[in-house]
Design a protein around this motif. Structure first.
Motif, mmCIF file in Angstrom:
data_model
loop_
_atom_site.group_PDB
_atom_site.id
_atom_site.type_symbol
_atom_site.label_atom_id
_atom_site.label_comp_id
_atom_site.label_asym_id
_atom_site.label_seq_id
_atom_site.Cartn_x
_atom_site.Cartn_y
_atom_site.Cartn_z
ATOM 1 N N PRO A 171 12.625 -10.125 5.522
ATOM 2 C CA PRO A 171 13.923 -9.611 5.975
ATOM 3 C C PRO A 171 13.985 -8.088 6.008
ATOM 4 C CG PRO A 171 14.076 -10.337 3.707
ATOM 5 C CD PRO A 171 12.706 -10.725 4.184
ATOM 6 N N LEU A 172 12.993 -7.432 5.424
ATOM 7 C CA LEU A 172 12.900 -5.978 5.465
ATOM 8 C C LEU A 172 11.789 -5.559 6.415
ATOM 9 C CD1 LEU A 172 13.297 -5.080 1.680
ATOM 10 C CD2 LEU A 172 15.065 -5.157 3.448
ATOM 11 N N GLY A 173 11.912 -4.348 6.969
ATOM 12 C CA GLY A 173 10.919 -3.842 7.910
ATOM 13 C C GLY A 173 9.948 -2.884 7.244
ATOM 14 N N TYR A 174 8.888 -2.558 7.994
ATOM 15 C CA TYR A 174 7.837 -1.694 7.444
ATOM 16 C C TYR A 174 7.382 -0.693 8.499
ATOM 17 C CZ TYR A 174 8.155 -5.474 4.223
ATOM 18 O OH TYR A 174 8.676 -6.399 3.358
ATOM 19 N N PHE B 109 14.104 -0.058 16.164
ATOM 20 C CA PHE B 109 15.101 0.129 17.216
ATOM 21 C C PHE B 109 16.038 -1.068 17.372
ATOM 22 C CE2 PHE B 109 11.483 2.778 19.013
ATOM 23 C CZ PHE B 109 11.995 3.958 18.504
ATOM 24 N N GLY B 110 15.774 -2.133 16.622
ATOM 25 C CA GLY B 110 16.615 -3.323 16.698
ATOM 26 C C GLY B 110 17.329 -3.563 15.389
ATOM 27 N N ALA B 111 16.848 -4.584 14.634
ATOM 28 C CA ALA B 111 17.475 -4.907 13.354
ATOM 29 C C ALA B 111 17.374 -3.781 12.343
ATOM 30 C CB ALA B 111 16.847 -6.175 12.778
ATOM 31 N N GLY B 112 16.385 -2.914 12.512
ATOM 32 C CA GLY B 112 16.269 -1.769 11.623
ATOM 33 C C GLY B 112 17.430 -0.801 11.763
ATOM 34 N N VAL B 113 18.156 -0.915 12.862
ATOM 35 C CA VAL B 113 19.356 -0.097 13.099
ATOM 36 C C VAL B 113 20.618 -0.928 12.887
ATOM 37 C CG1 VAL B 113 20.658 1.220 14.803
ATOM 38 C CG2 VAL B 113 18.165 1.392 14.742
ATOM 39 N N PRO C 152 0.829 -1.212 0.000
ATOM 40 C CA PRO C 152 0.000 0.000 0.000
ATOM 41 C C PRO C 152 0.861 1.260 0.000
ATOM 42 C CG PRO C 152 -0.799 -1.576 1.622
ATOM 43 C CD PRO C 152 0.517 -2.107 1.130
ATOM 44 N N ALA C 153 0.328 2.324 -0.518
ATOM 45 C CA ALA C 153 1.085 3.566 -0.675
ATOM 46 C C ALA C 153 1.526 4.163 0.655
ATOM 47 C CB ALA C 153 0.254 4.581 -1.453
ATOM 48 N N ASP C 154 0.786 3.874 1.743
ATOM 49 C CA ASP C 154 1.127 4.475 3.036
ATOM 50 C C ASP C 154 2.128 3.639 3.833
ATOM 51 O OD1 ASP C 154 -0.609 2.369 3.596
ATOM 52 O OD2 ASP C 154 -1.669 3.444 5.187
ATOM 53 N N VAL C 155 2.645 2.563 3.254
ATOM 54 C CA VAL C 155 3.613 1.707 3.927
ATOM 55 C C VAL C 155 5.012 2.039 3.427
ATOM 56 C CG1 VAL C 155 4.427 -0.661 4.285
ATOM 57 C CG2 VAL C 155 1.968 -0.160 4.309
ATOM 58 N N LYS C 156 5.890 2.367 4.353
ATOM 59 C CA LYS C 156 7.281 2.686 4.014
ATOM 60 C C LYS C 156 8.157 1.474 4.309
ATOM 61 C CE LYS C 156 11.123 5.802 5.170
ATOM 62 N NZ LYS C 156 11.569 6.933 6.044
ATOM 63 N N ASN D 114 6.410 1.033 13.761
ATOM 64 C CA ASN D 114 6.650 -0.325 13.270
ATOM 65 C C ASN D 114 5.363 -0.972 12.798
ATOM 66 O OD1 ASN D 114 9.414 -0.417 13.793
ATOM 67 N ND2 ASN D 114 9.147 -1.211 15.862
ATOM 68 N N LEU D 115 5.465 -1.719 11.707
ATOM 69 C CA LEU D 115 4.312 -2.401 11.136
ATOM 70 C C LEU D 115 4.695 -3.847 10.847
ATOM 71 C CD1 LEU D 115 1.394 -1.947 9.996
ATOM 72 C CD2 LEU D 115 2.478 -1.415 7.799
ATOM 73 N N ASN D 116 3.928 -4.787 11.368
ATOM 74 C CA ASN D 116 4.169 -6.195 11.078
ATOM 75 C C ASN D 116 3.670 -6.529 9.676
ATOM 76 O OD1 ASN D 116 5.126 -6.624 13.734
ATOM 77 N ND2 ASN D 116 3.049 -6.975 14.471
ATOM 78 N N TYR D 117 4.379 -7.397 8.977
ATOM 79 C CA TYR D 117 3.972 -7.737 7.605
ATOM 80 C C TYR D 117 2.530 -8.242 7.561
ATOM 81 C CZ TYR D 117 4.484 -12.698 8.682
ATOM 82 O OH TYR D 117 4.328 -13.947 9.239
ATOM 83 N N TYR D 118 2.101 -9.001 8.594
ATOM 84 C CA TYR D 118 0.762 -9.585 8.557
ATOM 85 C C TYR D 118 -0.336 -8.585 8.905
ATOM 86 C CZ TYR D 118 1.988 -10.338 13.521
ATOM 87 O OH TYR D 118 2.404 -10.172 14.828
ATOM 88 N N ASP D 119 0.034 -7.380 9.311
ATOM 89 C CA ASP D 119 -0.950 -6.327 9.551
ATOM 90 C C ASP D 119 -1.157 -5.444 8.323
ATOM 91 O OD1 ASP D 119 -1.598 -7.018 12.194
ATOM 92 O OD2 ASP D 119 0.170 -5.983 12.961
ATOM 93 N N ILE D 120 -0.469 -5.757 7.241
ATOM 94 C CA ILE D 120 -0.653 -5.035 5.982
ATOM 95 C C ILE D 120 -1.802 -5.682 5.223
ATOM 96 C CG2 ILE D 120 0.423 -4.431 3.770
ATOM 97 C CD1 ILE D 120 3.132 -4.446 5.245
ATOM 98 N N LYS D 121 -2.746 -4.894 4.799
ATOM 99 C CA LYS D 121 -3.917 -5.421 4.099
ATOM 100 C C LYS D 121 -3.487 -6.207 2.864
ATOM 101 C CE LYS D 121 -8.402 -4.079 2.178
ATOM 102 N NZ LYS D 121 -9.327 -2.944 1.870
ATOM 103 N N GLY D 122 -4.049 -7.408 2.723
ATOM 104 C CA GLY D 122 -3.691 -8.262 1.605
ATOM 105 C C GLY D 122 -2.338 -8.925 1.761
#
Length: 224
Positions: free
Chosen positions: A125-128, A65-69, A22-26, A134-142
């Motif tokens: 392996p990438l974050g969102y 704050f973890g692997a994202g850094v 989705p467009a609002d997910v970085k 922070n956004l979990n992959y399974y909380d992204i619609k679809g």
């Protein structure tokens, strides 16, 4: 001959984001940061500079704050410094999940022993992020449609590092294991996937029982 660490750093350098977000997910790709790449390389060459087979433990995806850094799953800057003795330029900020994992690793027998047998990754392996959170992959619609082929391809690439296809572990007994089991039923990636309690859930909601959950990890992981 390339070691596990060499192949892993090559893998991380080639990561791309899934299509259809989705467009609002970085997307958060820590391996585009030269400091992160240098620190992650130091970590992996410290613990994975061999060609031994390991079991894979799947977290969800990197957090900011973890692997994202640091570029190392469940390893925040404080742990990197104080436990792994790796110097870095990052702000010394902690992460609850990291603290739990390294207390568990200490109970298991220490980083050298644990990382000689286990490799921690993420279903993604990438974050969102959404609005900086922070956004979990399974909380992204679809998420099933977005992440099915992506996750399967990333897992198969990691088999080439020297990952056992007999048993894998899900760090999380909720949506993470649900998605992994769904993937496994469709793509036959592992003979079995064993769920473990998610560290953040323990630290936020079951802190008084932390020792019990650490022992659950140790009891299960020492069998392999």
């Amino acid at each position: 001959m390339s070691t596990f660490a060499d192949k892993l750093m090559d893998y991380y350098s080639g990561l791309t984001a899934p299509e259809g977000l989705p467009a609002d997910v970085k997307v958060m790709n820590p391996y585009q940061n030269s400091d992160t790449v240098a620190v992650a390389s130091t970590f992996y060459h410290q613990y994975y500079n061999d060609n031994e087979e390991r079991y894979i433990c799947f977290g969800i995806n990197p957090g900011r704050f973890g692997a994202g850094v640091t570029g190392v799953p469940f390893t925040d800057p404080i742990i990197l410094n104080e436990v792994c003795s790796i110097e870095h330029p990052f702000e010394l900020r902690g992460e609850l999940s990291s603290r739990f994992i390294y207390e568990m690793i200490a109970a298991f027998g220490g980083p050298e022993l644990f990382f000689s047998k286990y490799y921690i990754s993420g279903v993604s392996p990438l974050g969102y992020l959404r609005e900086g959170i922070n956004l979990n992959y399974y909380d992204i619609k679809g998420h099933k449609e977005i992440f099915e082929d992506y996750a399967v391809n990333e897992i198969r690439k990691q088999f080439e590092l020297g990952i056992s296809r007999r048993t894998a572990f899900s760090i999380g007994k909720g949506q993470n294991i649900k998605f992994l089991n769904w993937l496994n039923s469709r793509h036959q990636l592992f003979e079995e996937i064993i769920p473990l309690p998610h560290p953040r859930w323990v630290m936020q909601y079951r802190l008084k029982r932390k020792a019990e959950f650490i022992q659950e990890y140790v009891d299960i992981l020492t069998q392999y």
